[in-house]
Design a protein around this motif. Structure first.
Motif, PDB file in Angstrom:
ATOM      1  N   UNK A  94       0.828  -1.211   0.000  1.00 37.96           N
ATOM      2  CA  UNK A  94       0.000   0.000   0.000  1.00 37.96           C
ATOM      3  C   UNK A  94       0.863   1.261   0.000  1.00 37.96           C
ATOM      4  N   UNK A  95       2.186   1.088   0.223  1.00 35.46           N
ATOM      5  CA  UNK A  95       3.093   2.225   0.193  1.00 35.46           C
ATOM      6  C   UNK A  95       3.489   2.739   1.562  1.00 35.46           C
ATOM      7  N   UNK A  96       3.202   1.962   2.618  1.00 39.53           N
ATOM      8  CA  UNK A  96       3.534   2.384   3.980  1.00 39.53           C
ATOM      9  C   UNK A  96       4.647   1.504   4.541  1.00 39.53           C
ATOM     10  N   UNK A  97       5.173   1.905   5.705  1.00 38.98           N
ATOM     11  CA  UNK A  97       6.231   1.147   6.371  1.00 38.98           C
ATOM     12  C   UNK A  97       5.719   0.631   7.711  1.00 38.98           C
ATOM     13  N   UNK A  98       5.478  -0.687   7.817  1.00 38.02           N
ATOM     14  CA  UNK A  98       5.042  -1.246   9.108  1.00 38.02           C
ATOM     15  C   UNK A  98       6.122  -1.041  10.159  1.00 38.02           C
ATOM     16  N   UNK A  99       5.712  -0.609  11.332  1.00 34.19           N
ATOM     17  CA  UNK A  99       6.664  -0.349  12.413  1.00 34.19           C
ATOM     18  C   UNK A  99       6.002  -0.665  13.740  1.00 34.19           C
ATOM     19  N   UNK A 100       6.833  -0.995  14.725  1.00 34.10           N
ATOM     20  CA  UNK A 100       6.277  -1.404  16.022  1.00 34.10           C
ATOM     21  C   UNK A 100       6.033  -0.227  16.953  1.00 34.10           C
ATOM     22  N   UNK A 101       6.912   0.757  16.953  1.00 31.65           N
ATOM     23  CA  UNK A 101       6.770   1.776  17.985  1.00 31.65           C
ATOM     24  C   UNK A 101       6.898   3.209  17.535  1.00 31.65           C
ATOM     25  N   UNK A 102       6.452   3.542  16.360  1.00 30.40           N
ATOM     26  CA  UNK A 102       6.551   4.933  15.897  1.00 30.40           C
ATOM     27  C   UNK A 102       5.523   5.794  16.620  1.00 30.40           C
ATOM     28  N   UNK A 103       5.998   6.835  17.271  1.00 29.70           N
ATOM     29  CA  UNK A 103       5.101   7.728  18.006  1.00 29.70           C
ATOM     30  C   UNK A 103       4.166   8.451  17.041  1.00 29.70           C
ATOM     31  N   UNK A 104       2.903   8.528  17.417  1.00 26.61           N
ATOM     32  CA  UNK A 104       1.878   9.247  16.663  1.00 26.61           C
ATOM     33  C   UNK A 104       1.624   8.685  15.264  1.00 26.61           C
ATOM     34  N   UNK A 105       2.139   7.485  14.976  1.00 28.15           N
ATOM     35  CA  UNK A 105       1.876   6.874  13.666  1.00 28.15           C
ATOM     36  C   UNK A 105       0.462   6.291  13.658  1.00 28.15           C
ATOM     37  N   UNK A 106      -0.180   6.264  12.501  1.00 31.25           N
ATOM     38  CA  UNK A 106      -1.498   5.631  12.420  1.00 31.25           C
ATOM     39  C   UNK A 106      -1.421   4.170  12.873  1.00 31.25           C
ATOM     40  N   UNK A 107      -2.519   3.676  13.418  1.00 26.30           N
ATOM     41  CA  UNK A 107      -2.576   2.298  13.902  1.00 26.30           C
ATOM     42  C   UNK A 107      -3.552   1.490  13.064  1.00 26.30           C
ATOM     43  N   UNK A 108      -3.102   0.335  12.615  1.00 29.40           N
ATOM     44  CA  UNK A 108      -3.956  -0.608  11.887  1.00 29.40           C
ATOM     45  C   UNK A 108      -4.058  -1.878  12.709  1.00 29.40           C
ATOM     46  N   UNK A 109      -5.249  -2.153  13.219  1.00 26.66           N
ATOM     47  CA  UNK A 109      -5.480  -3.366  14.001  1.00 26.66           C
ATOM     48  C   UNK A 109      -6.381  -4.308  13.214  1.00 26.66           C
ATOM     49  N   UNK A 110      -5.948  -5.563  13.103  1.00 25.40           N
ATOM     50  CA  UNK A 110      -6.737  -6.603  12.449  1.00 25.40           C
ATOM     51  C   UNK A 110      -7.058  -7.660  13.492  1.00 25.40           C
ATOM     52  N   UNK A 111      -8.340  -7.987  13.603  1.00 25.83           N
ATOM     53  CA  UNK A 111      -8.783  -8.967  14.590  1.00 25.83           C
ATOM     54  C   UNK A 111      -9.388 -10.170  13.890  1.00 25.83           C
TER      55      UNK A 111
END
Length: 194
Positions: A94-111
């Motif tokens: 999608x053009x983004x960089x998955x990261x574990x702890x970036x402050x104020x980064x958008x959050x994508x949660x999949x359940x």
């Protein structure tokens, strides 16, 4: 002639016993998505989290005369890392960089909200199964939020009760179908944009 008849009787009695009592199965599905992702990001960081929202790892039973002994399970510890890897790969496309702890980064949660396997009850010969899953998405980006639900199901008929390999394949197909719907939802990528 008598030997053939005796052999046939042994085979028939073995088949009838196999239809009555089925053993439990611990599945190890391997869902994957395939193509169709539109890149909208420009490398922005996104926190990606995949969780198990099911109340139990048991999907259901294979049926038969003693369904309580023929449970089908998928452990969260087995499936979550695979879903996490697939969602992160999709986020990259999608053009983004998955990261574990970036402050104020958008959050994508999949359940993983639901994963079920149902066979007809009280039937000695199980020849049908309904398999279904639901994946839920929650995007939190500042004060904006996006929610989605992606479901998939199949009805499988066969001449005999599916073995573990077949059930792994069936559950994999259903999970992959829901995963494809999720990653192809362009609203998710748009919700992750600044």
């Amino acid at each position: 002639m008598w030997q053939r008849l005796f052999t046939a009787l042994i085979l028939l009695s073995g088949l009838s016993l196999a239809g009555c009592g089925l053993s439990p199965q611990q599945l190890n599905p391997n869902p994957v998505f395939s193509g169709g992702i539109v890149a909208v990001g420009q490398g922005q960081p996104v926190q990606v989290r995949v969780v198990d929202g099911r109340s139990s790892p048991v999907l259901g039973t294979r049926g038969g005369m003693y369904p309580e002994t023929s449970t089908i399970s998928v452990a969260g510890a087995t499936i979550l890392p695979k879903l996490q890897a697939q969602v992160e790969a999709a986020v990259r496309l999608m053009g983004f960089t998955p990261t574990a702890g970036a402050m104020n980064a958008p959050q994508l949660s999949v359940t993983l909200s639901q994963l079920t396997y149902q066979s007809p009850k009280d039937e000695a010969y199980v020849t049908e199964a309904d398999i279904a899953t639901v994946l839920s998405v929650d995007v939190l980006n500042g004060n904006r939020r996006y929610n989605g639900r992606y479901s998939a199901s199949m009805n499988q008929r066969s001449g005999m009760a599916p073995n573990e390999e077949t059930n792994n394949q069936l559950v994999t197909e259903v999970l992959s179908d829901a995963l494809n719907k999720l990653v192809r939802d362009q609203a998710i990528g748009n919700a992750l944009l600044p």
